[in-house]
Structure formats: C-alpha cells, structure tokens
Design a protein around this motif. Structure first.
Motif, PDB file in Angstrom:
ATOM      1  N   MET A  44     -12.860  27.392  -4.985  1.00 41.64           N
ATOM      2  CA  MET A  44     -12.286  26.650  -6.111  1.00 41.64           C
ATOM      3  C   MET A  44     -12.175  25.165  -5.781  1.00 41.64           C
ATOM      4  O   MET A  44     -12.467  24.315  -6.628  1.00 41.64           O
ATOM      5  CB  MET A  44     -10.920  27.225  -6.491  1.00 41.64           C
ATOM      6  N   ARG A  45     -11.777  24.846  -4.538  1.00 42.21           N
ATOM      7  CA  ARG A  45     -11.676  23.437  -4.147  1.00 42.21           C
ATOM      8  C   ARG A  45     -13.044  22.761  -4.168  1.00 42.21           C
ATOM      9  O   ARG A  45     -13.179  21.623  -4.614  1.00 42.21           O
ATOM     10  CB  ARG A  45     -11.031  23.300  -2.767  1.00 42.21           C
ATOM     11  N   THR A  50     -16.499  18.749  -7.281  1.00 42.13           N
ATOM     12  CA  THR A  50     -17.686  18.386  -8.041  1.00 42.13           C
ATOM     13  C   THR A  50     -17.372  18.159  -9.511  1.00 42.13           C
ATOM     14  O   THR A  50     -18.026  17.350 -10.174  1.00 42.13           O
ATOM     15  CB  THR A  50     -18.750  19.501  -7.928  1.00 42.13           C
ATOM     16  N   ASN A  51     -16.376  18.888 -10.027  1.00 42.24           N
ATOM     17  CA  ASN A  51     -16.008  18.832 -11.449  1.00 42.24           C
ATOM     18  C   ASN A  51     -14.498  18.656 -11.602  1.00 42.24           C
ATOM     19  O   ASN A  51     -13.802  19.585 -12.025  1.00 42.24           O
ATOM     20  CB  ASN A  51     -16.425  20.140 -12.152  1.00 42.24           C
ATOM     21  N   PRO A  52     -13.962  17.477 -11.280  1.00 38.81           N
ATOM     22  CA  PRO A  52     -12.506  17.297 -11.279  1.00 38.81           C
ATOM     23  C   PRO A  52     -11.841  17.411 -12.655  1.00 38.81           C
ATOM     24  O   PRO A  52     -10.630  17.613 -12.739  1.00 38.81           O
ATOM     25  CB  PRO A  52     -12.309  15.894 -10.701  1.00 38.81           C
ATOM     26  N   SER A  53     -12.604  17.344 -13.722  1.00 35.94           N
ATOM     27  CA  SER A  53     -11.993  17.399 -15.060  1.00 35.94           C
ATOM     28  C   SER A  53     -11.791  18.831 -15.566  1.00 35.94           C
ATOM     29  O   SER A  53     -11.216  19.034 -16.634  1.00 35.94           O
ATOM     30  CB  SER A  53     -12.847  16.620 -16.060  1.00 35.94           C
ATOM     31  N   VAL A  61     -13.274  30.598 -13.920  1.00 33.86           N
ATOM     32  CA  VAL A  61     -14.490  31.262 -14.408  1.00 33.86           C
ATOM     33  C   VAL A  61     -15.703  30.800 -13.603  1.00 33.86           C
ATOM     34  O   VAL A  61     -16.531  31.620 -13.190  1.00 33.86           O
ATOM     35  CB  VAL A  61     -14.692  31.024 -15.921  1.00 33.86           C
ATOM     36  N   LEU A  62     -15.826  29.510 -13.359  1.00 38.11           N
ATOM     37  CA  LEU A  62     -16.952  29.006 -12.565  1.00 38.11           C
ATOM     38  C   LEU A  62     -16.914  29.561 -11.142  1.00 38.11           C
ATOM     39  O   LEU A  62     -17.960  29.883 -10.565  1.00 38.11           O
ATOM     40  CB  LEU A  62     -16.961  27.477 -12.532  1.00 38.11           C
ATOM     41  N   THR A  63     -15.728  29.680 -10.597  1.00 40.14           N
ATOM     42  CA  THR A  63     -15.584  30.264  -9.265  1.00 40.14           C
ATOM     43  C   THR A  63     -16.050  31.714  -9.274  1.00 40.14           C
ATOM     44  O   THR A  63     -16.787  32.149  -8.385  1.00 40.14           O
ATOM     45  CB  THR A  63     -14.127  30.169  -8.789  1.00 40.14           C
TER      46      THR A  63
END
Length: 97
Positions: A44-45, A50-53, A61-63
């Motif tokens: 997750m970190r 890469t995507n701080p927003s 979900v991306l994780t």
C-alpha cells in the motif's frame, strides 16, 4: 453460550496497515499474520508513493489487484515448474526401463 473447539483455537492479533489498526481473527500463527500484514502495508505504501491522491478505498483496491496479479503469476510459474518436474521424472523412468 457453548463455544466450539475451532472458535477456541482461533487467534486474535491486532496489526497496523496504512496507519490503521485491524484485529485479525483466524487459525494462523501470529508471526504469519504479522508478516502478511506487513507485506500488505508495504504494498500500500509503494502504491501510495506513486499515486498520492488515491483515497483509502481506491488504494486498497489497487493493492488487492496488484497482489492478485502477483499471485496468479507465481501460481502459473509453479504450475510450469511442476509440469517440468513431472516431464523430467517420466523421461527418467523411461531411461531406467
């Protein structure tokens, strides 16, 4: 209240993922749950850097998608290796006959 044997054997452990505490209940050993939780937190970190927003839900979900992608690739590699081993064993048996 009657508690079943399997419920008694479950372990409870609190872990931190993405700066939030979660209580995990299951049969796995605490060190295993800590390791898995640490890997989820690390992934997750990485994605957050890469995507701080991203909000927490999208980050989760991306994780999950990234982790499942890695799992499927590893499973395919394992299947290929198992097939290779079986083929080699069959070849060795034919040579020994």
């Amino acid at each position: 209240m009657d508690v079943s044997q399997s419920d008694q054997e479950k372990k409870r452990i609190t872990v931190e993922i993405n700066k939030r505490s979660y209580t995990i209940v299951g049969h796995e050993e605490p060190h295993h749950i800590r390791m898995v939780s640490s890997l989820v937190d690390q992934k997750m970190r990485e994605i957050h850097e890469t995507n701080p927003s991203l909000d927490t839900a999208k980050l989760a979900v991306l994780t999950a998608v990234n982790t499942m992608n890695e799992y499927i690739k590893l499973k395919e590699e394992c299947t290929e290796l198992m097939n290779y081993i079986e083929k080699k064993e069959e070849e060795d048996e034919k040579k020994n006959d």
